[in-house]
Design an enzyme around this catalytic site. Structure first.
Site, PDB file in Angstrom:
ATOM      1  CG  HIS A 199      -0.647  11.519  -7.937  1.00 27.02           C
ATOM      2  ND1 HIS A 199      -0.980  10.251  -7.542  1.00 27.02           N
ATOM      3  CD2 HIS A 199       0.576  11.774  -7.416  1.00 27.02           C
ATOM      4  CE1 HIS A 199      -0.005   9.766  -6.804  1.00 27.02           C
ATOM      5  NE2 HIS A 199       0.953  10.673  -6.715  1.00 27.02           N
ATOM      6  CB  ALA A 241      -5.044  -1.446 -10.675  1.00 22.47           C
ATOM      7  CD  GLU A 242      -3.030   2.958  -6.957  1.00 18.92           C
ATOM      8  OE1 GLU A 242      -1.974   2.444  -6.572  1.00 18.92           O
ATOM      9  OE2 GLU A 242      -3.103   4.126  -7.388  1.00 18.92           O
ATOM     10  CD  GLN A 243      -8.451   7.310 -11.133  1.00 12.22           C
ATOM     11  OE1 GLN A 243      -9.542   7.527 -11.673  1.00 12.22           O
ATOM     12  NE2 GLN A 243      -7.435   8.153 -11.216  1.00 12.22           N
ATOM     13  CG  PHE A 270      -8.859  15.195  -4.456  1.00 13.39           C
ATOM     14  CD1 PHE A 270      -8.983  15.874  -3.252  1.00 13.39           C
ATOM     15  CD2 PHE A 270      -9.224  13.863  -4.517  1.00 13.39           C
ATOM     16  CE1 PHE A 270      -9.467  15.229  -2.126  1.00 13.39           C
ATOM     17  CE2 PHE A 270      -9.714  13.205  -3.399  1.00 13.39           C
ATOM     18  CZ  PHE A 270      -9.833  13.892  -2.201  1.00 13.39           C
ATOM     19  CB  VAL A 271      -3.263  13.244  -4.221  1.00  6.99           C
ATOM     20  CG1 VAL A 271      -2.594  11.884  -4.054  1.00  6.99           C
ATOM     21  CG2 VAL A 271      -2.651  14.008  -5.392  1.00  6.99           C
ATOM     22  CG  MET A 272      -8.522   9.789  -1.106  1.00  7.56           C
ATOM     23  SD  MET A 272     -10.300  10.205  -1.068  1.00  7.56           S
ATOM     24  CE  MET A 272     -10.894   8.941   0.056  1.00  7.56           C
ATOM     25  CB  ALA A 273      -4.758   6.110  -0.522  1.00  3.58           C
TER      26      ALA A 273
END
Length: 168
Positions: free
Chosen positions: A70, A85-87, A118-121
């Site tokens: 990630h 797109a998520e960011q 750091f991973v976060m939806a």
């Protein structure tokens, strides 16, 4: 990637299945490779569960590789279309200079502490909420944070998977 129906998914040959779902888990086509043997799927939830199970049954080293695949949040680097797109939905592509510096510092602190990014939806979150989560989670124990990060990876995958399916 165009939308698929479950019927189409169940008819895909092995390579096409991995092509269709290999990036659901960031840069980790091995997840789709392991999940494909569970076909035919009777529901999208069954497919999601097979992919999640592939990760949960993997070695800790393989899980760590998945986490390390990630990108750092807020970084201005090349990333997958899905991550981009998520960011962007979380406004991480338009941080102020001050916010960018804060994210760089938090990313560095987190990575030094845990050995993975750091991973976060982050889909539809905002920079302040994400930074607050980073500050809070850096205080977790290593085992708690590893589990939390994997859970976030599963949430990201679930959101990505939902985008691949048309209503049947």
């Amino acid at each position: 990637m165009h939308e698929l129906t479950l019927q189409q998914v169940n008819r895909l040959d092995d390579d096409s299945f991995v092509d269709a779902f290999g990036e659901i888990y960031e840069h980790s086509p091995w997840v789709a490779e392991r999940a494909r043997s569970s076909r035919p799927f009777s529901s999208v939830d069954e497919l999601r569960s097979a992919m999640k199970r592939a990760v949960e049954d993997a070695s800790r080293e393989k899980q760590l590789q998945l986490l390390r695949a990630h990108p750092d949040l807020g970084e201005r680097t090349e990333m997958t279309d899905a991550s981009e797109a998520e960011q962007a939905s979380a406004e991480l592509d338009s941080l102020s200079r001050s916010q960018y510096e804060t994210f760089q510092r938090l990313n560095e602190t987190y990575r030094e502490r845990f050995g993975f990014p750091f991973v976060m939806a982050v889909k539809d979150e905002n920079p302040d909420a994400i930074a607050a989560a980073m500050e809070r989670r850096v205080d977790h124990s290593e085992s708690t944070e590893f589990r939390t990060a994997l859970d976030e990876v599963h949430t990201i995958a679930e959101l990505r998977l939902a985008e691949r399916f048309s209503s049947e």
